[in-house]
Design an enzyme around this catalytic site. Sequence first.
Site, PDB file in Angstrom:
ATOM      1  CB  ILE A 243      -0.976  -0.020   1.201  1.00 47.48           C
ATOM      2  CG1 ILE A 243      -2.001  -1.149   1.005  1.00 47.48           C
ATOM      3  CG2 ILE A 243      -1.656   1.323   1.358  1.00 47.48           C
ATOM      4  CD1 ILE A 243      -2.876  -1.414   2.224  1.00 47.48           C
TER       5      ILE A 243
ATOM      6  NE  ARG B 263      -6.783  -2.685  11.530  1.00 44.97           N
ATOM      7  CZ  ARG B 263      -7.148  -2.902  10.264  1.00 44.97           C
ATOM      8  NH1 ARG B 263      -7.420  -1.870   9.473  1.00 44.97           N
ATOM      9  NH2 ARG B 263      -7.244  -4.134   9.793  1.00 44.97           N
TER      10      ARG B 263
ATOM     11  NE  ARG C 130       8.109  -5.006  10.193  1.00 49.22           N
ATOM     12  CZ  ARG C 130       6.976  -5.682   9.998  1.00 49.22           C
ATOM     13  NH1 ARG C 130       6.290  -6.116  11.021  1.00 49.22           N
ATOM     14  NH2 ARG C 130       6.534  -5.931   8.783  1.00 49.22           N
TER      15      ARG C 130
ATOM     16  CD  GLU D  93     -12.500   1.784  12.505  1.00 50.99           C
ATOM     17  OE1 GLU D  93     -11.755   2.756  12.267  1.00 50.99           O
ATOM     18  OE2 GLU D  93     -12.614   0.805  11.755  1.00 50.99           O
TER      19      GLU D  93
ATOM     20  CG  HIS E 258     -12.295   1.009   8.394  1.00 54.85           C
ATOM     21  ND1 HIS E 258     -11.793   0.471   9.559  1.00 54.85           N
ATOM     22  CD2 HIS E 258     -11.535   0.485   7.398  1.00 54.85           C
ATOM     23  CE1 HIS E 258     -10.801  -0.358   9.275  1.00 54.85           C
ATOM     24  NE2 HIS E 258     -10.623  -0.364   7.974  1.00 54.85           N
TER      25      HIS E 258
END
Lengths: 322, 322
Positions: free
Chosen positions: B162, B239, B182, B268, B286
Amino acid sequence: MSESSESPLVLVHRTPTLTYMDDHLSRNFRLLKTYASPDPLPVFLSRHAASVTAFVNIGRLKIDAELLSHLPSLQLLVCTSVGTDHVDLAECKRLGIAVTNAGDAFSDDVADCAVGLLISVLRLISVGDRYVRSGKWAKPGEFQLGTKVSGKRVGIIGMGTIGSRIAKRLEPFGCIISYNARTQKQSIPYRYYSDVLSLAADNDVLVLCCSLTDQTRHVVNREVMESLGKEGVIINVGRGELIDEKEMVKCLVEGVIGGAGLDVFEKEPQVPEELFGLDNVVLSPHAAVATPGALESVAQVAIANLKAFFSNQPLVSPVRLG
Amino acid sequence: MSESSESPLVLVHRTPTLTYMDDHLSRNFRLLKTYASPDPLPVFLSRHAASVTAFVNIGRLKIDAELLSHLPSLQLLVCTSVGTDHVDLAECKRLGIAVTNAGDAFSDDVADCAVGLLISVLRLISVGDRYVRSGKWAKPGEFQLGTKVSGKRVGIIGMGTIGSRIAKRLEPFGCIISYNARTQKQSIPYRYYSDVLSLAADNDVLVLCCSLTDQTRHVVNREVMESLGKEGVIINVGRGELIDEKEMVKCLVEGVIGGAGLDVFEKEPQVPEELFGLDNVVLSPHAAVATPGALESVAQVAIANLKAFFSNQPLVSPVRLG
């Protein structure tokens, strides 16, 4: 005699809110300000502007033969828009008046806005924003699905600087680009359509970013919208008059087309109220050019044209007078 | 015996509205549907699912040790989201349960939505839509200026599929991309930041599209927002828990940051009501994955994983269990 009194005289017209060029202009030129006088414009021009050679029109004041008749010495008309549909270009040509526009100053911002409107319509971003703000999401229920942007077939009407920047931005979305323009452009890799009806039939989205001329007025009419079809979406960052707005409203209400993202309208700031309740449209107040960066750029272009004119250099962004 | 009764048995859990996989699943498998029973889930599982080897979790039902204790034969958990923060992956690993996610099914749609939110926040597209619909444009007044998108420095947190598709889409806008992940990725041409604070300090926009883990929970905290600064914008398509939402609301209200485009929230569908009145935020329910194309894709990925599992082939989109 101060330096500023020696600098060239420039006639300036603007609306009360379009103040963004004031500093730029006053630093470089002596200004004759139409907006500082209570006189009606023709009276002001006749009384004070007979010797003026350069005129900066900030906004979209209509420049027609009657207005030009009050400016017998005019040689340069500097416009701050890309489109010059508010100017009688044929009359300017006849009178030997050069016209300049905003050149490239707005291209990135308009292209950005076109892509933003396209995603917002297809992916229901403004609808979703209203939905969340209304508190409806917290209750049981389901938000409607949007439509995929990636891979859409996008037909662009007008493949100038703005059109090509829109195309460039949509390429990594996997969109398949084609276009209509007065003539096919050899440097453009996308498929060319000589007629808008076929372009509409073969595409999911039509993006309007061409000049408004007698040839392009209502280039998107009922027939084109029927050809685009009920899933089809129109994005207009050109001029409202490029679309037959009355028919477009009907087509949106009746589901003849799927949706629209509109930055411009036929009688702006009047917008057909039938659009206000529709979830398949995103409405924008002719703001595609409205960033500080773009205003700074167009001020620079205008100043550059004026300086070129007063020093007998080639103009930076001359408009073709036909 | 009919063909369908010979096909493998699959346990399916979904919410009432998430019906998009029903046809796909029922065409390929015998289904044990948690949602067709009035029993509480643990009771249903204990009574009927002891022999089940494959479980499709449509939505974000929390999968923890207690729930897994009712599924002693489970070998495969198929998730329909990209993020698997609702799954106790360590427990799955301990029990030898493989986990799959949505793989690549949503990547284009989430990337499209992230770019749409970014343009909408910076160029005030949703604000403009509200402004026009309110009828305010028709009265004398001036719409506020947006902020240029082209050329912005965009820092992406999470450079997976993404993230890299968001970057690819923003490149032709002239945006300057950098990222935090990371580890530095050799195949990625953008500048890498090992810490988010420096990434925030050097960028105009932060885009969140990383996994939610113990390491990334509240990765955007007050300090990061102060570092991003008062013109800075946050886009979150990951998120809600990636951001300290309480602090974010304060930062938006106080002008510590410039704006936010949010598809996800900590609790949410509950959204902090303080956001409802702000013009510098765009709120989305979302919905970054909510297109028919994406739902079709994720159904295909889920089916492919199940078929691979039942025929002892490698899974299509396995999740790393640490």
